[in-house]
Design an enzyme around this catalytic site. Structure first.
Site, mmCIF file in Angstrom:
data_model
loop_
_atom_site.group_PDB
_atom_site.id
_atom_site.type_symbol
_atom_site.label_atom_id
_atom_site.label_comp_id
_atom_site.label_asym_id
_atom_site.label_seq_id
_atom_site.Cartn_x
_atom_site.Cartn_y
_atom_site.Cartn_z
ATOM 1 N N TRP A 87 0.824 -1.213 0.000
ATOM 2 C CA TRP A 87 0.000 0.000 0.000
ATOM 3 C C TRP A 87 0.855 1.258 0.000
ATOM 4 O O TRP A 87 0.475 2.279 -0.566
ATOM 5 C CB TRP A 87 -0.906 -0.016 1.229
ATOM 6 C CG TRP A 87 -1.659 1.259 1.478
ATOM 7 C CD1 TRP A 87 -2.849 1.641 0.934
ATOM 8 C CD2 TRP A 87 -1.265 2.334 2.356
ATOM 9 N NE1 TRP A 87 -3.219 2.873 1.411
ATOM 10 C CE2 TRP A 87 -2.274 3.321 2.281
ATOM 11 C CE3 TRP A 87 -0.174 2.554 3.188
ATOM 12 C CZ2 TRP A 87 -2.212 4.503 3.021
ATOM 13 C CZ3 TRP A 87 -0.113 3.726 3.917
ATOM 14 C CH2 TRP A 87 -1.121 4.678 3.832
ATOM 15 N N HIS A 88 2.047 1.173 0.587
ATOM 16 C CA HIS A 88 2.885 2.356 0.719
ATOM 17 C C HIS A 88 3.473 2.824 -0.604
ATOM 18 O O HIS A 88 3.868 3.987 -0.708
ATOM 19 C CB HIS A 88 4.011 2.101 1.723
ATOM 20 C CG HIS A 88 3.571 2.174 3.148
ATOM 21 N ND1 HIS A 88 2.916 1.140 3.778
ATOM 22 C CD2 HIS A 88 3.663 3.172 4.060
ATOM 23 C CE1 HIS A 88 2.641 1.485 5.025
ATOM 24 N NE2 HIS A 88 3.077 2.713 5.227
ATOM 25 N N GLY A 89 3.572 1.967 -1.581
ATOM 26 C CA GLY A 89 4.106 2.463 -2.843
ATOM 27 C C GLY A 89 4.627 1.376 -3.756
ATOM 28 O O GLY A 89 4.663 0.192 -3.401
#
Length: 497
Positions: free
Chosen positions: A344-346
């Site tokens: 989700w962070h990247g």
């Protein structure tokens, strides 16, 4: 008069107000401070006219987002329209297959946007590498905060599906909720069931809420500018850019420094977002609760980015089965939840590795807890608590080194320096060369580990003093922030997520 008009450069002001990717409208900028004051004057003047006040707030929120992501503000508004229509449709639907289909549409829209904007280049490049093909990276502009408002969108539709809330009938109310600017770019992940009732009540900020809000804004500014930005630009970036040029001791300090930087940067944003919302009469839940006081990995995630960890629990971990399907399935669900949370962070496999690392820590902690407990004479002693905190903090620092590193080669280089070239003897020289860095990190840790009641008491003391003194304290903090800030704007780390 002509001289005054010449001095008053309308063209320069116009450029300042237009989208500039290098100058987003952030809480720690003078432009935001000035615009927010003007906005609040209008906001308070419209106190009794709720609909007009909401429209003004929505327009300001969309402008705030435009300054960070240009035309992507239309995507945000489009999600508002989509959610509103799907929510009304879902509320009226009475067949299970239709209700599930509506939730599916929402998931396809939101996850589809995330996949395209955040992960398309990563997935296409990885496939090209796997098949020995070629891929030219597309120039895709990532809308700021897309992960945060898509999570809010998904939770709204899923909560309607679960019949935890009813669909919002007023389009203005829902648009206000999803576009509300304080948590828009970097959280907290505010849920509709917590905020929509507040919106409908047309809340007014009490003097206590204003005092609390100003206190949080001050603490957020101190964390962000005086601690996070300073140790980042003057130390942490140098270590992670060229770890092989520094001793193992310096690499270790760089890892600790980034952990403190990330916490102060991210919790600083949350503090300011919650504080700004309080000035407007809205109260959000706490997003950080002294995470470095955690005594195990599980407790750490009960204290760090609470709005995200509880979102992952409620909308991912529990639907996958949670702890209801046996011990090993529980471990797998924990692990997969953290891997997805990392992704989700990247668009980087390093984030996936970081998520897998924390997933493994959670599984190990839960497995060990089932078979071992400390001797009764040792439980609840200060020595054991201190040891648990130190071990947990060390594990967290290792994880955030993975989070920050550009590649595995960076982690390998740092690890080799720490293992083979530690040289603790450089500590006095390091202290002399980086005295301000050490003081910033030390002050942050001291403030973090102080008893919660001390911080609460300080906040209550600030709230209780006259407004003039509150304003004076705020002015002093702003003055020191200006003195400490660098000439280049340093965005919040989580704006890229």
């Amino acid at each position: 008069m002509n001289d005054f008009l010449n001095e008053f450069n309308f063209e320069k002001i116009g450029r300042l107000l237009l989208y500039d990717p290098a100058q987003p409208l952030l809480f720690n900028t003078g432009l935001f401070f000035m615009l927010f004051i003007c906005f609040m004057v209008i906001y308070e003047a419209l106190r009794s006219r709720q609909s007009v006040k909401m429209i003004i707030t929505i327009l300001f929120s969309l402008y705030f987002y435009y300054k960070s992501s240009a035309e992507c503000c239309f995507i945000l508004f489009g999600v508002c329209v989509s959610d509103y229509l799907l929510g009304r449709w879902l509320h009226a639907a009475d067949k299970d297959w239709l209700r599930r289909s509506i939730v599916g549409i929402n998931l396809v829209v939101n996850i589809g946007m995330l996949v395209y904007f955040k992960y398309f280049n990563l997935l296409a490049r990885s496939w090209a590498d796997f098949t020995n093909g070629s891929f030219d990276t597309l120039d895709i502009i990532l809308p700021a905060g897309i992960s945060f408002f898509t999570f809010r969108s998904i939770s709204y539709i899923v909560d309607i599906y679960r019949r935890d809330i009813e669909a919002e009938r007023n389009f203005l109310n829902y648009t206000f909720y999803l576009t509300f600017f304080p948590p828009l770019l970097a959280g907290p992940v505010v849920r509709a069931k917590d905020m929509l009732p507040q919106i409908k009540s047309n809340p007014q900020a009490t003097p206590e809420m204003i005092g609390e809000g100003l206190f949080l804004i001050m603490t957020g500014l101190i964390k962000k500018v005086i601690v996070a930005d300073y140790i980042s630009g003057n130390f942490v970036n140098r270590i992670f850019d060229n770890p092989s040029l520094y001793s193992g001791f310096e690499n270790m300090m760089g890892c600790i420094g980034f952990t403190i930087q990330l916490y102060c940067d991210f919790s600083g944003y949350s503090d300011m977002a919650i504080g700004i919302a309080l000035l407007m009469g809205y109260r959000f839940k706490e997003n950080f609760r002294a995470p470095f006081k955690a005594q195990n990995p599980t407790e750490f995630w009960h204290r760090w980015h609470i709005s995200l960890s509880t979102w992952l629990r409620d909308y991912l971990y529990i639907p996958m089965g949670g702890s209801r399907k046996g011990k090993y399935r529980t471990y797998l669900n924990n692990f997969l939840t953290m891997v997805i949370g990392g992704l989700w962070h990247g668009a980087s496999w390093m984030y996936v590795l970081w998520g897998a690392y924390h997933g493994a820590l959670l599984v190990c902690h839960k497995a060990i807890s089932k078979v071992y407990r400390a001797p009764e004479w040792l439980r609840d002693t200060f020595v054991l608590k201190l040891a648990n905190i130190a071990i947990t903090f060390t594990l967290v620092v290792i994880g955030f080194a993975i989070f920050r590193a550009d590649s595995l080669s960076t982690i390998e280089a740092m690890g080799m320096q720490i293992i083979n070239d530690f040289h603790a003897s450089v500590a006095p020289q390091f202290l002399e060369s980086y005295i301000m860095i050490v003081l910033a990190i030390g002050a942050a840790l001291v403030m973090h580990y102080t008893p919660r009641k001390w911080t609460t008491g300080l906040a209550e003391a600030y709230i209780s003093v006259p407004v003039v003194l509150q304003g004076l304290a705020l002015a002093l903090v702003i003055f020191f922030v200006i003195q400490a800030s660098s000439s280049d704007l340093v965005p919040f780390i989580y704006l890229q997520y």
